[in-house]
Design a protein around this motif. Structure first.
Motif, mmCIF file in Angstrom:
data_model
loop_
_atom_site.group_PDB
_atom_site.id
_atom_site.type_symbol
_atom_site.label_atom_id
_atom_site.label_comp_id
_atom_site.label_asym_id
_atom_site.label_seq_id
_atom_site.Cartn_x
_atom_site.Cartn_y
_atom_site.Cartn_z
ATOM 1 N N ASP A 76 -60.636 -22.358 50.284
ATOM 2 C CA ASP A 76 -60.612 -21.305 49.124
ATOM 3 C C ASP A 76 -59.397 -20.891 48.593
ATOM 4 O O ASP A 76 -58.667 -20.508 49.277
ATOM 5 C CB ASP A 76 -61.906 -20.444 49.269
ATOM 6 N N LEU A 77 -59.300 -20.455 47.258
ATOM 7 C CA LEU A 77 -58.249 -19.664 46.940
ATOM 8 C C LEU A 77 -58.385 -17.937 47.546
ATOM 9 O O LEU A 77 -59.543 -17.743 47.836
ATOM 10 C CB LEU A 77 -58.350 -19.638 45.207
ATOM 11 N N GLY A 79 -59.119 -14.328 47.967
ATOM 12 C CA GLY A 79 -60.037 -13.665 47.393
ATOM 13 C C GLY A 79 -59.335 -12.654 46.325
ATOM 14 O O GLY A 79 -60.182 -12.024 45.483
ATOM 15 N N LEU A 81 -57.452 -13.057 44.078
ATOM 16 C CA LEU A 81 -56.941 -13.318 42.559
ATOM 17 C C LEU A 81 -58.086 -13.098 41.474
ATOM 18 O O LEU A 81 -59.215 -13.158 41.803
ATOM 19 C CB LEU A 81 -56.954 -15.007 42.636
ATOM 20 N N PRO A 83 -59.595 -13.580 37.505
ATOM 21 C CA PRO A 83 -59.971 -14.675 37.030
ATOM 22 C C PRO A 83 -58.967 -15.707 36.406
ATOM 23 O O PRO A 83 -59.157 -16.879 36.333
ATOM 24 C CB PRO A 83 -60.967 -14.376 35.987
ATOM 25 N N GLU A 85 -55.756 -15.790 37.170
ATOM 26 C CA GLU A 85 -54.966 -16.423 38.161
ATOM 27 C C GLU A 85 -55.733 -17.730 38.704
ATOM 28 O O GLU A 85 -54.935 -18.752 39.010
ATOM 29 C CB GLU A 85 -54.596 -15.481 39.501
ATOM 30 N N ARG A 86 -57.140 -17.637 39.091
ATOM 31 C CA ARG A 86 -57.634 -18.631 39.548
ATOM 32 C C ARG A 86 -57.854 -19.909 38.511
ATOM 33 O O ARG A 86 -57.438 -20.720 38.739
ATOM 34 C CB ARG A 86 -59.207 -18.252 39.534
ATOM 35 N N LEU A 87 -57.850 -19.466 37.297
ATOM 36 C CA LEU A 87 -57.823 -20.600 36.216
ATOM 37 C C LEU A 87 -56.505 -21.259 36.213
ATOM 38 O O LEU A 87 -56.437 -22.495 36.071
ATOM 39 C CB LEU A 87 -58.400 -19.897 34.994
ATOM 40 N N ALA A 89 -54.580 -21.431 38.613
ATOM 41 C CA ALA A 89 -54.105 -22.272 39.862
ATOM 42 C C ALA A 89 -54.794 -23.681 39.852
ATOM 43 O O ALA A 89 -54.140 -24.669 39.907
ATOM 44 C CB ALA A 89 -54.656 -21.556 40.814
ATOM 45 N N LYS A 90 -56.137 -23.393 39.174
ATOM 46 C CA LYS A 90 -57.013 -24.609 39.084
ATOM 47 C C LYS A 90 -56.353 -25.608 38.107
ATOM 48 O O LYS A 90 -56.251 -26.722 38.197
ATOM 49 C CB LYS A 90 -58.401 -24.198 38.977
ATOM 50 N N HIS A 164 -47.002 -15.485 46.538
ATOM 51 C CA HIS A 164 -48.173 -15.201 47.407
ATOM 52 C C HIS A 164 -47.598 -14.862 48.818
ATOM 53 O O HIS A 164 -47.883 -13.989 49.594
ATOM 54 C CB HIS A 164 -49.086 -16.534 47.446
#
Length: 182
Positions: A76-77, A79, A81, A83, A85-87, A89-90, A164
């Motif tokens: 998983d990415l 925790g 991060l 929204p 940053e998650r977007l 990354a994906k 990171h």
């Protein structure tokens, strides 16, 4: 049915494919820019042939990586991060995969539409397209543009991993390190 828990690290196959593909892409980038300056002749043709062959190898390795990824859970990415940053990354990873497939496929079409076969260390690929000058020029433009987009995304990917590791100190880079404790 429950899905398997996400591992803390990628498995050895994914790590090996990641670093091998990355090294080959860097090599292809360098080779691609260097070969453009070579004078026309047999040596240049051989270098172009090597570039094409390695590109097809990258395509096969990316296909293997995508198949392996579909079969195995991935970490998983982190925790912490948000929204956005998650977007990012994906989306960044998805675009990397699109480019790692699109560049070699485009290169094959570019070569074949220019009337040149694509040989992978002696094995000639089936012809996908016949000679077509307009398509060839379009594929040259696409191949170059995709190469630059991949280069920028590659640098952003490395920068994010280093951020990171050294700024956020969230251990993200450890998930893809070849050796534990390294």
């Amino acid at each position: 049915m429950n899905e398997p828990a996400a591992p803390a690290r990628y498995d050895g196959m994914m790590i090996g494919l990641h670093w091998l593909i990355a090294a080959l892409i860097v090599g292809l980038w360098i080779l691609g820019h260097w070969m453009e300056g070579l004078p026309k002749g047999d040596y240049r043709a051989q270098v172009f042939g090597l570039h094409k062959a390695i590109g097809v190898v990258v395509l096969a390795l990316v296909a293997a990586r995508l198949a392996w990824r579909a079969l195995r859970p991935v970490p998983d990415l982190p925790g912490g991060l948000g929204p956005v940053e998650r977007l990012a990354a994906k989306a960044g990873h998805a675009l990397l995969y699109v480019l790692m497939v699109g560049l070699p496929v485009g290169g094959i079409v570019m070569s074949q539409s220019g009337g040149r076969p694509v040989s992978v260390f002696g094995l000639v690929l089936p012809t996908l397209v016949e000679k077509n000058e307009a398509l060839h020029k379009a594929m040259e433009t696409m191949h170059s543009a995709f190469g630059w987009v991949l280069a920028v995304l590659f640098v952003a990917h490395v920068a994010a991993a280093l951020r990171h590791q050294y700024r956020l100190k969230d251990g993200l880079l450890d998930r893809m390190r070849p050796l534990r404790g390294a």
